[in-house]
Design an enzyme around this catalytic site. Structure first.
Site, PDB file in Angstrom:
ATOM      1  N   THR A 306       2.011  -2.707   2.239  1.00  0.00           N
ATOM      2  CA  THR A 306       3.428  -2.579   2.582  1.00  0.00           C
ATOM      3  C   THR A 306       3.751  -1.252   3.262  1.00  0.00           C
ATOM      4  OG1 THR A 306       3.997  -1.601   0.452  1.00  0.00           O
ATOM      5  CG2 THR A 306       4.033  -4.004   0.596  1.00  0.00           C
ATOM      6  N   HIS A 323      -8.932   3.295   1.079  1.00  0.00           N
ATOM      7  CA  HIS A 323      -8.597   2.027   0.428  1.00  0.00           C
ATOM      8  C   HIS A 323      -9.360   0.874   1.068  1.00  0.00           C
ATOM      9  CE1 HIS A 323      -4.971   2.649  -2.293  1.00  0.00           C
ATOM     10  NE2 HIS A 323      -5.298   3.875  -1.907  1.00  0.00           N
TER      11      HIS A 323
END
Length: 446
Positions: A306, A323
């Site tokens: 997001t 990530h």
């Protein structure tokens, strides 16, 4: 059939009271103190009754006054605390107690029965079929012994409502011929011991993780375990890895560790396919890594990022790279702040990371920082929660825990904190589970 796990630990529990190993320190830090394995079925039937079981029942708000049947697997002292029969004799329960088990285990009980206490002993051995009140019991062999072969058994139990479970504690690996006795059983639940983790060389009469996986494969090949079976690891000891790693490794085999006090409604209609989990934590708490670990057993996952990209922000780009690199190559990534649509259209498990950046994007989109009304933001939160409730796949959302620090100095900071607190509370209320990660340690809230 309701099953209360009175304990899920090995003979010395987990953590061991005399040990300082990493696994024991981790369990103690979490407050996850496992007692000796035993279970209470429908408040009328005990599966094993070690010395810790009666007090564990009381701590869980249960009474043993209605127990009419005890099924003992064997006479080792963590499974058999015969003094409970003496304590029972001091109370007039008004009904007979039936104690079922191998002859040697029953012999250890006889001298503990009060002179006028209505207790009946029923010796069994592998291959026997009998009734314990309305429950149908098949006695199975165990690769375990107290004094001689055959003095330990396992139980196949069917309740009056048709729910069926396997109580497989204690045992080592089964020979191939033993699986015939459970062929096509299609158990609703299997409670399978997993004592030694990666130290399975310590005993051939218990299971380590490799042997647990092997026995489970045999049960699946025999159609005793199906896709609908809840496979619960019990008799857990400190030779296992810390609980996060154990959970991850058991998930690979379609199993999970049991927890003391856990209540299972075996044979009840299955819950909806969706299972919603909220993972909260502070900055660099390990919340994202924990969320990723929870979905590690799924071959394909959609990662809903997001936060998007930030032109010219090298540090943010480095965070995103880290990530991405630690996620499996089979995972796909979608960058969007339209999380409601992602939830509504999902066909495989989702990981939404994170709700804090989602809220920031919605505040920016509706020009709240320029003085615009908050009504559209609240509408977005309503839509998000509705989509979260309706999502038909397993889904995990990560969010920042923002309510534990000092009151922000700015109006905008206080507004963001309050709104994200609202988002977190509403998503948590619509979730089956919630976890708070502190210093890399997940603490279960629900």
């Amino acid at each position: 059939m309701e099953i209360v796990l009175l304990g899920t630990g090995a003979a010395d529990g987990w953590p061991s009271p005399f040990c300082r190993c990493e696994s024991c320190r981790d369990a103690a830090a979490r407050g996850q103190i496992r007692g000796q394995t035993a279970a209470l079925v429908d408040d009328v039937l005990l599966l094993d009754c070690g010395p810790e079981a009666p007090r564990a029942a009381l701590r869980l708000g249960r009474t043993l006054a209605g127990v009419r049947h005890i099924l003992l697997t064997h006479g080792h002292p963590d499974h058999l605390g015969p003094q409970a029969l003496l304590f029972r004799s001091w109370i007039d329960t008004g009904h007979e107690l039936e104690v079922i088990g191998p002859a040697t285990a029953l012999d250890a009980c006889r001298s503990w029965v009060g002179p006028d206490d209505p207790v009946r002993f029923l010796p069994v051995r592998a291959g026997d079929r009998l009734s314990a009140g309305p429950y149908e019991v098949t006695v199975l062999p165990a690769r375990h012994r107290v004094f001689h072969d055959g003095d330990t058994v396992l139980y196949d139990l069917t309740a009056p409502d048709g729910a069926r479970m396997l109580w497989a504690c204690d045992t080592g690996p089964w020979p191939a011929s033993w699986f015939d006795a459970v062929r096509d059983a299609a158990y609703d639940a299997v409670f399978l011991e997993e004592t030694f983790g990666d130290r399975s060389e310590l005993s051939g009469q218990h299971l380590g993780l490799p042997e647990f996986a092997g026995l489970l494969t045999g049960l699946r090949d025999a159609a005793a375990v199906t896709a609908a079976t809840d496979v619960v690891a019990v008799h857990l000891g400190h030779h296992n890895p810390p609980i996060d790693e154990l959970e991850r490794r058991l998930r690979i085999h379609g199993a999970r560790p049991g927890s003391d006090g856990e209540i299972l409604h075996v044979g009840a209609p299955p819950r909806p396919a969706a299972h919603r989990t909220l993972v909260l934590g502070g900055v660099r708490s390990g919340k994202s890594r924990h969320a990723e670990d929870l979905l590690a057993a799924h071959p394909a996952v959609t990662y809903v990022a997001t936060g998007g990209t930030r032109d010219g922000d090298a540090e943010w780009a480095q965070r995103i790279t880290v990530h991405r690199e630690r996620r499996p190559s089979s995972w796909s990534t979608v960058e969007t702040d339209d999380v409601a649509t992602a939830l509504a259209t999902a066909t495989q498990p989702l990981l939404v990371d994170c709700l804090g950046t989602w809220l920031t994007a919605r505040l920016d989109a509706h020009k709240v920082w320029e003085g615009a009304d908050l009504t559209p933001v609240h509408a977005d939160i309503d839509n998000l929660v509705a989509a979260w409730r309706a999502c038909r796949v397993p889904v995990i959302a990560v969010s920042n825990e923002v309510g534990s620090g000092v009151v922000p100095a700015s109006v905008s900071g206080r507004l963001f904190r309050d709104l994200l607190g609202t988002v977190n509370s509403r998503v948590a209320a619509a979730s089956e589970s919630a976890v708070l990660v502190v210093a890399g340690i997940p603490v279960r809230l629900r």
